[in-house]
Design a protein around this motif. Structure first.
Motif, short mmCIF file in Angstrom:
data_model
loop_
_atom_site.label_atom_id
_atom_site.label_comp_id
_atom_site.label_asym_id
_atom_site.label_seq_id
_atom_site.Cartn_x
_atom_site.Cartn_y
_atom_site.Cartn_z
N VAL A 165 31.82 43.45 30.55
CA VAL A 165 32.69 44.45 30.14
C VAL A 165 32.38 45.84 30.87
N VAL A 166 33.34 46.70 31.04
CA VAL A 166 32.96 47.97 31.93
C VAL A 166 33.65 49.08 30.92
N ASN A 167 32.53 50.22 30.97
CA ASN A 167 33.04 51.49 30.36
C ASN A 167 33.50 52.32 31.40
N TYR A 168 34.73 52.32 31.53
CA TYR A 168 35.34 53.48 32.57
C TYR A 168 35.20 54.80 32.25
N SER A 172 33.21 54.71 38.24
CA SER A 172 34.51 54.33 38.81
C SER A 172 34.66 52.90 38.27
N LEU A 173 35.72 52.41 37.81
CA LEU A 173 36.03 51.10 37.43
C LEU A 173 35.86 50.02 39.00
N LYS A 174 36.33 50.57 39.94
CA LYS A 174 36.30 49.78 41.11
C LYS A 174 34.92 49.36 41.26
N GLU A 175 34.01 50.28 41.30
CA GLU A 175 32.50 50.00 41.51
C GLU A 175 31.92 49.26 40.77
N ALA A 176 32.24 49.59 39.29
CA ALA A 176 31.60 48.55 38.25
C ALA A 176 31.91 46.97 38.37
N VAL A 177 33.41 46.79 38.74
CA VAL A 177 34.02 45.49 39.17
C VAL A 177 33.18 44.89 40.24
N ARG A 178 33.04 45.64 41.31
CA ARG A 178 32.49 45.08 42.51
C ARG A 178 30.94 44.83 42.04
N THR A 179 30.06 45.26 41.28
CA THR A 179 28.74 44.96 40.98
C THR A 179 28.93 43.71 40.17
N ALA A 184 34.52 40.23 46.61
CA ALA A 184 35.78 39.29 46.55
C ALA A 184 36.79 39.77 45.72
N GLY A 185 36.51 40.41 44.53
CA GLY A 185 37.33 40.84 43.51
C GLY A 185 37.76 40.11 42.63
N VAL A 186 38.73 40.43 41.70
CA VAL A 186 39.41 39.77 40.69
C VAL A 186 40.67 39.31 41.25
N ASN A 187 41.17 38.09 40.33
CA ASN A 187 42.47 37.35 40.71
C ASN A 187 43.62 38.10 40.04
N VAL A 188 43.46 38.44 38.65
CA VAL A 188 44.62 39.01 37.98
C VAL A 188 43.80 40.42 37.33
N ALA A 201 41.87 49.29 39.39
CA ALA A 201 42.29 48.18 39.10
C ALA A 201 42.97 47.46 40.25
N LEU A 202 43.77 48.23 40.76
CA LEU A 202 44.49 47.47 41.97
C LEU A 202 43.77 47.34 43.12
N ARG A 203 42.90 48.32 43.48
CA ARG A 203 41.70 48.24 44.50
C ARG A 203 40.68 47.15 44.20
N SER A 204 40.64 46.63 42.89
CA SER A 204 39.61 45.41 42.73
C SER A 204 40.20 44.14 42.85
N LEU A 205 41.36 44.13 43.27
CA LEU A 205 41.90 42.77 43.43
C LEU A 205 41.54 41.97 44.22
N ALA A 206 41.36 40.65 44.33
CA ALA A 206 41.11 39.90 45.41
C ALA A 206 42.17 39.49 46.53
N TRP A 207 41.96 38.72 47.41
CA TRP A 207 42.88 38.39 48.37
C TRP A 207 43.98 37.27 47.34
N GLU A 208 45.17 37.86 47.65
CA GLU A 208 46.31 37.35 46.95
C GLU A 208 46.26 37.52 45.29
N GLY A 209 45.56 38.48 45.14
CA GLY A 209 45.30 39.04 43.65
C GLY A 209 46.96 39.65 43.02
N ARG A 210 46.94 39.36 41.75
CA ARG A 210 48.18 39.82 41.16
C ARG A 210 47.71 41.14 39.90
N ILE A 211 48.57 41.93 40.05
CA ILE A 211 48.34 43.07 38.99
C ILE A 211 49.54 43.13 38.21
#
Length: 302
Positions: A165-168, A172-179, A184-188, A201-211
């Motif tokens: 979980v992340v309390n945004y 930063s949501l992006k930095e929390a996801v990176r941690t 590599a990021g998230v797929n979806v 959230a968009l900046r947290s996507l992995a290669w060929e990720g989908r938002i």
């Protein structure tokens, strides 16, 4: 929440019970017409949508209720009815339209989520957010990162199956996801907030990720920086669940059928955050507007 707001009927689905004397003639009723059945009734609101009946998505009915009592005119064609299996409680069935329909459509049809992929969901303690967690974790076997605006909501998301979980509201949501997942990021990513949360959230996507964009609860509609799509070959797409009823009915129908099936099989556990009586509909609206709600808020006729 099912209710009437600013002259519009929300949502476009109701629970209906019909019997032999209802506008659906016996030859069109599934099963034995002598045995009243329960169904999810989904259709665009017509004339008279300001009637208070339309605030009710949840009704533990003891006697048959004709469709005219919840709709201003008979519901046709009959394929817009989904029978509720006996094993599915009415209150759980009431949570399925919109929130679970959106979750199934976003994860399966739009994002093509695969087992083992990482899914980030924003506004994770809301009705759609919890539905996404439920379907992603228990049906698709994905790993879920739930993002919400308070520790209490994060705790609920964790209880409902999120792996992280992340309390945004804390940074930063992006930095929390990176941690959590590294560079590599998230797929979806399934976003219902919009604004800066969508961009992170968009900046947290992995290669060929989908938002998938399903709403703007934060009140701000962000502009998509096209360079972000290019650099990682990611896809940004929208989802307006009810439009599928007019544009692609088979897909629309399949989402509700799937949600009912998952519920019957015990694979999903819808979360009901609060139930208000019909005469408390204004209190129910305040509960949602003041961001006190979690999961689905229902209006009961009883």
């Amino acid at each position: 929440m099912a209710a009437v707001a600013r002259g519009r009927c929300l949502p476009r689905a109701w629970l209906c019970r019909w019997g032999p004397d209802s506008p659906l003639s016996p030859e069109r009723q599934p099963g034995d017409p002598r045995n009243p059945r329960l169904a999810l009734c989904s259709r665009r609101a017509g004339q008279g949508c300001g009637r208070h009946y339309r605030a009710a998505l949840c009704a533990e009915l003891k006697q048959p209720l004709a469709i005219e009592e919840v709709a201003s005119r008979p519901v046709r064609p009959h394929e817009t009815l989904w029978q509720i299996p006996e094993r599915v409680p009415l209150r759980e069935a009431a949570t399925l339209p919109v929130s679970y329909g959106t979750a199934v459509l976003a994860l399966e049809h739009r994002a093509h989520t695969r087992p083992g992929e990482t899914v980030l969901v924003t506004a994770a303690a809301g009705a759609t957010g919890l539905a996404v967690i439920d379907v992603a974790t228990n049906v698709l076997h994905a790993q879920v990162i739930a993002a919400a605006g308070s520790d209490e909501k994060c705790k609920l998301a964790m209880q409902k199956g999120a792996q992280s979980v992340v309390n945004y509201s804390r940074g930063s949501l992006k930095e929390a996801v990176r941690t959590l997942v590294g560079s590599a990021g998230v797929n979806v990513a399934i976003d219902t907030v919009g604004g800066d949360v969508f961009l992170e959230a968009l900046r947290s996507l992995a290669w060929e990720g989908r938002i998938v964009v399903v709403g703007f609860a934060g009140g701000t509609i962000a502009s998509v920086p096209a360079n972000l799509l290019l650099l990682k070959n990611v896809s940004a797409m929208g989802l307006y669940w009810s439009r599928y009823k007019e544009q692609n009915f088979p897909v629309f129908s399949r989402t509700l059928s799937s949600a009912l099936q998952y519920c019957q099989q015990g694979r999903i556990q819808p979360h009901i955050g609060a139930v208000f009586k019909l005469e408390e509909v204004n209190d129910a609206f305040l509960h949602v507007i003041q961001r006190k709600s979690t999961g689905k808020v229902l209006i009961s006729l009883k």
